[in-house]
Motif scaffolding. Structure first.
Motif, PDB file in Angstrom:
ATOM      1  N   THR A  62       0.826  -1.198   0.000  1.00 57.67           N
ATOM      2  CA  THR A  62       0.000   0.000   0.000  1.00 57.67           C
ATOM      3  C   THR A  62       0.864   1.254   0.000  1.00 57.67           C
ATOM      4  OG1 THR A  62      -0.105   0.157   2.412  1.00 57.67           O
ATOM      5  CG2 THR A  62      -1.752  -1.252   1.321  1.00 57.67           C
ATOM      6  N   THR A  63       0.248   2.378  -0.389  1.00 54.79           N
ATOM      7  CA  THR A  63       0.980   3.645  -0.326  1.00 54.79           C
ATOM      8  C   THR A  63       1.288   4.014   1.125  1.00 54.79           C
ATOM      9  OG1 THR A  63      -1.138   4.831  -0.406  1.00 54.79           O
ATOM     10  CG2 THR A  63       0.061   4.547  -2.489  1.00 54.79           C
ATOM     11  N   GLY A  64       0.412   3.567   2.032  1.00 54.55           N
ATOM     12  CA  GLY A  64       0.689   3.791   3.446  1.00 54.55           C
ATOM     13  C   GLY A  64       1.970   3.115   3.876  1.00 54.55           C
ATOM     14  N   ALA A  65       2.218   1.909   3.337  1.00 53.39           N
ATOM     15  CA  ALA A  65       3.461   1.191   3.649  1.00 53.39           C
ATOM     16  C   ALA A  65       4.664   1.957   3.105  1.00 53.39           C
ATOM     17  CB  ALA A  65       3.417  -0.215   3.071  1.00 53.39           C
ATOM     18  N   PHE A  66       4.494   2.561   1.926  1.00 55.26           N
ATOM     19  CA  PHE A  66       5.585   3.354   1.341  1.00 55.26           C
ATOM     20  C   PHE A  66       5.947   4.516   2.263  1.00 55.26           C
ATOM     21  CE2 PHE A  66       7.308   6.847  -1.073  1.00 55.26           C
ATOM     22  CZ  PHE A  66       8.185   6.250  -1.965  1.00 55.26           C
ATOM     23  N   TYR A  67       4.934   5.300   2.650  1.00 57.71           N
ATOM     24  CA  TYR A  67       5.210   6.480   3.469  1.00 57.71           C
ATOM     25  C   TYR A  67       5.562   6.108   4.914  1.00 57.71           C
ATOM     26  CZ  TYR A  67       3.827   9.468  -0.361  1.00 57.71           C
ATOM     27  OH  TYR A  67       3.785  10.113  -1.577  1.00 57.71           O
ATOM     28  N   GLY A  68       5.280   4.877   5.296  1.00 57.40           N
ATOM     29  CA  GLY A  68       5.754   4.413   6.592  1.00 57.40           C
ATOM     30  C   GLY A  68       7.251   4.196   6.605  1.00 57.40           C
ATOM     31  N   ARG A  69       7.837   4.012   5.421  1.00 58.94           N
ATOM     32  CA  ARG A  69       9.277   3.774   5.320  1.00 58.94           C
ATOM     33  C   ARG A  69      10.043   4.982   4.775  1.00 58.94           C
ATOM     34  NH1 ARG A  69       7.887   0.356   7.921  1.00 58.94           N
ATOM     35  NH2 ARG A  69       9.177   1.671   9.247  1.00 58.94           N
ATOM     36  N   PHE A  70       9.429   5.675   3.799  1.00 57.81           N
ATOM     37  CA  PHE A  70      10.142   6.749   3.099  1.00 57.81           C
ATOM     38  C   PHE A  70       9.339   8.042   3.160  1.00 57.81           C
ATOM     39  CE2 PHE A  70      11.180   2.711   1.041  1.00 57.81           C
ATOM     40  CZ  PHE A  70      12.556   2.688   1.215  1.00 57.81           C
ATOM     41  N   LYS A  71      10.025   9.132   3.441  1.00 58.77           N
ATOM     42  CA  LYS A  71       9.362  10.422   3.568  1.00 58.77           C
ATOM     43  C   LYS A  71       8.816  10.907   2.237  1.00 58.77           C
ATOM     44  CE  LYS A  71      10.218  15.133   5.249  1.00 58.77           C
ATOM     45  NZ  LYS A  71      11.231  16.047   5.841  1.00 58.77           N
ATOM     46  N   SER A  72       9.503  10.586   1.139  1.00 58.98           N
ATOM     47  CA  SER A  72       9.124  11.085  -0.182  1.00 58.98           C
ATOM     48  C   SER A  72       9.749  10.198  -1.252  1.00 58.98           C
ATOM     49  CB  SER A  72       9.622  12.522  -0.369  1.00 58.98           C
ATOM     50  OG  SER A  72      11.052  12.547  -0.310  1.00 58.98           O
ATOM     51  N   LYS A  73       9.397  10.456  -2.509  1.00 53.67           N
ATOM     52  CA  LYS A  73      10.027   9.722  -3.605  1.00 53.67           C
ATOM     53  C   LYS A  73      11.517  10.038  -3.678  1.00 53.67           C
ATOM     54  CE  LYS A  73       9.537  10.585  -8.101  1.00 53.67           C
ATOM     55  NZ  LYS A  73       8.959  10.664  -9.484  1.00 53.67           N
ATOM     56  N   GLN A  74      11.880  11.266  -3.363  1.00 57.42           N
ATOM     57  CA  GLN A  74      13.294  11.636  -3.374  1.00 57.42           C
ATOM     58  C   GLN A  74      14.055  10.852  -2.312  1.00 57.42           C
ATOM     59  OE1 GLN A  74      14.521  13.403  -5.724  1.00 57.42           O
ATOM     60  NE2 GLN A  74      16.632  13.486  -5.014  1.00 57.42           N
ATOM     61  N   ALA A  75      13.464  10.717  -1.122  1.00 55.48           N
ATOM     62  CA  ALA A  75      14.106   9.916  -0.068  1.00 55.48           C
ATOM     63  C   ALA A  75      14.210   8.456  -0.501  1.00 55.48           C
ATOM     64  CB  ALA A  75      13.307  10.022   1.227  1.00 55.48           C
ATOM     65  N   PHE A  76      13.204   7.975  -1.192  1.00 52.28           N
ATOM     66  CA  PHE A  76      13.231   6.603  -1.724  1.00 52.28           C
ATOM     67  C   PHE A  76      14.373   6.433  -2.715  1.00 52.28           C
ATOM     68  CE2 PHE A  76      11.798   3.693  -5.130  1.00 52.28           C
ATOM     69  CZ  PHE A  76      11.666   2.514  -4.399  1.00 52.28           C
ATOM     70  N   PHE A  77      14.543   7.407  -3.608  1.00 49.76           N
ATOM     71  CA  PHE A  77      15.619   7.327  -4.595  1.00 49.76           C
ATOM     72  C   PHE A  77      16.982   7.402  -3.927  1.00 49.76           C
ATOM     73  CE2 PHE A  77      18.168   9.471  -8.079  1.00 49.76           C
ATOM     74  CZ  PHE A  77      18.368   8.301  -8.795  1.00 49.76           C
ATOM     75  N   ARG A  78      17.118   8.227  -2.903  1.00 43.23           N
ATOM     76  CA  ARG A  78      18.385   8.283  -2.181  1.00 43.23           C
ATOM     77  C   ARG A  78      18.694   6.931  -1.526  1.00 43.23           C
ATOM     78  NH1 ARG A  78      19.624  11.806  -4.961  1.00 43.23           N
ATOM     79  NH2 ARG A  78      19.370  14.029  -4.584  1.00 43.23           N
ATOM     80  N   ALA A  79      17.659   6.264  -1.050  1.00 37.87           N
ATOM     81  CA  ALA A  79      17.858   4.935  -0.476  1.00 37.87           C
ATOM     82  C   ALA A  79      18.320   3.956  -1.551  1.00 37.87           C
ATOM     83  CB  ALA A  79      16.568   4.445   0.180  1.00 37.87           C
ATOM     84  N   LEU A  80      17.721   4.021  -2.722  1.00 40.63           N
ATOM     85  CA  LEU A  80      18.151   3.164  -3.830  1.00 40.63           C
ATOM     86  C   LEU A  80      19.616   3.423  -4.186  1.00 40.63           C
ATOM     87  CD1 LEU A  80      15.211   3.066  -6.424  1.00 40.63           C
ATOM     88  CD2 LEU A  80      16.346   1.102  -5.369  1.00 40.63           C
ATOM     89  N   GLN A  81      20.010   4.682  -4.187  1.00 41.28           N
ATOM     90  CA  GLN A  81      21.402   5.017  -4.484  1.00 41.28           C
ATOM     91  C   GLN A  81      22.343   4.449  -3.428  1.00 41.28           C
ATOM     92  OE1 GLN A  81      20.709   9.259  -4.729  1.00 41.28           O
ATOM     93  NE2 GLN A  81      21.059   9.265  -6.937  1.00 41.28           N
ATOM     94  N   ALA A  82      21.941   4.528  -2.169  1.00 43.19           N
ATOM     95  CA  ALA A  82      22.779   4.006  -1.083  1.00 43.19           C
ATOM     96  C   ALA A  82      22.942   2.498  -1.199  1.00 43.19           C
ATOM     97  CB  ALA A  82      22.170   4.366   0.266  1.00 43.19           C
ATOM     98  N   VAL A  83      21.855   1.805  -1.522  1.00 46.89           N
ATOM     99  CA  VAL A  83      21.923   0.354  -1.675  1.00 46.89           C
ATOM    100  C   VAL A  83      22.772  -0.019  -2.889  1.00 46.89           C
ATOM    101  CG1 VAL A  83      20.545  -1.707  -2.151  1.00 46.89           C
ATOM    102  CG2 VAL A  83      19.736  -0.041  -0.487  1.00 46.89           C
ATOM    103  N   THR A  84      22.648   0.742  -3.970  1.00 40.82           N
ATOM    104  CA  THR A  84      23.455   0.500  -5.169  1.00 40.82           C
ATOM    105  C   THR A  84      24.940   0.699  -4.879  1.00 40.82           C
ATOM    106  OG1 THR A  84      21.666   1.115  -6.676  1.00 40.82           O
ATOM    107  CG2 THR A  84      23.907   1.295  -7.524  1.00 40.82           C
ATOM    108  N   ALA A  85      25.272   1.759  -4.154  1.00 42.36           N
ATOM    109  CA  ALA A  85      26.677   2.010  -3.808  1.00 42.36           C
ATOM    110  C   ALA A  85      27.234   0.882  -2.956  1.00 42.36           C
ATOM    111  CB  ALA A  85      26.797   3.344  -3.070  1.00 42.36           C
ATOM    112  N   GLU A  86      26.444   0.404  -2.007  1.00 39.99           N
ATOM    113  CA  GLU A  86      26.884  -0.696  -1.149  1.00 39.99           C
ATOM    114  C   GLU A  86      27.065  -1.972  -1.949  1.00 39.99           C
ATOM    115  OE1 GLU A  86      27.957  -3.058   2.026  1.00 39.99           O
ATOM    116  OE2 GLU A  86      27.906  -0.878   1.835  1.00 39.99           O
TER     117      GLU A  86
END
Length: 218
Positions: A62-86
């Motif tokens: 659900t979208t609620g699950a998304f916003y429970g983890r990530f503040k915004s789409k930008q925060a989500f993308f930053r998380a993807l970048q961090a995981v990619t770098a790792e």
């Protein structure tokens, strides 16, 4: 779940701004599902065209699950970048460590490193492309710094497998050869010009041939 999302995902996000760490196993699996969905969608879509609702639909949450983890789409993308770098750091460090312990000659060592680099790039293709094209973003600079640090670790390992030439000259040649090879990979990420494709092992073979020919050239 993909190899990327099964190893160290949450550890890579420790302290990430805009990310709310999950307290329970189910929430952790939801986080991984969202990140994997985003990673796959970005292979064919631009970041701007992608909506949070589409990410949630692909992850079956659900979208609620998304916003429970990530503040915004930008925060989500930053998380993807961090995981990619790792993922990139972990894969390339393991490959280099195996070479240090082994007795591969220069060509085999170069092939191993460039093959692993192509695979990790292909695995994270959409995230890397979006990072390069990101307007006013500085994450790509971080990727470049990580890459430069890795090259400095790899240069003496490869130089030890080439017996001829002055050490300073040889180190410079290897650094330049890396520049050529990585430039070719980035060009494939952005433009896919062919005839070599990131999905093909032939890319590894031809990059290795060019790398070693340049290092050995008088």
């Amino acid at each position: 779940m993909s190899e990327l999302m099964s190893q160290g995902t949450l550890a890579a996000l420790d302290g990430q701004q805009g990310f709310n760490p999950p307290r329970y196993g189910r929430a952790g699996r939801t986080t991984e599902a969202l990140l994997e969905a985003g990673r796959q969608l970005l292979r064919e879509r631009t970041l701007d065209s992608l909506t949070n609702q589409e990410i949630c639909a692909a992850a079956h949450v659900t979208t609620g699950a998304f916003y429970g983890r990530f503040k915004s789409k930008q925060a989500f993308f930053r998380a993807l970048q961090a995981v990619t770098a790792e993922d990139t750091d972990r894969s390339m460090t393991a490959c280099l460590a195996a070479l240090v312990q082994g007795n591969a000659d220069l060509q085999a060592a170069v092939h191993a490193l460039l093959s692993e680099l192509r695979r990790v790039t292909l695995r994270n293709l959409g995230v890397l492309r979006a990072t390069i094209l990101e307007a006013n973003g500085n994450a790509w600079q971080g990727f470049k710094q990580r890459r430069a640090a890795f090259i400095e670790r790899a240069v003496p390992v490869l130089a030890a497998r080439h017996q001829d030439g002055d050490a300073e000259w040889l180190y410079r040649r290897i650094r330049i050869a890396f520049q050529f090879a990585i430039g070719s990979i980035i060009n494939a990420v952005l433009n896919d010009p062919g005839p070599l494709r990131l999905s093909s092992r032939e890319f590894d073979m031809e990059l290795t041939r060019a790398f070693c020919a340049y290092v050995a050239a008088p």
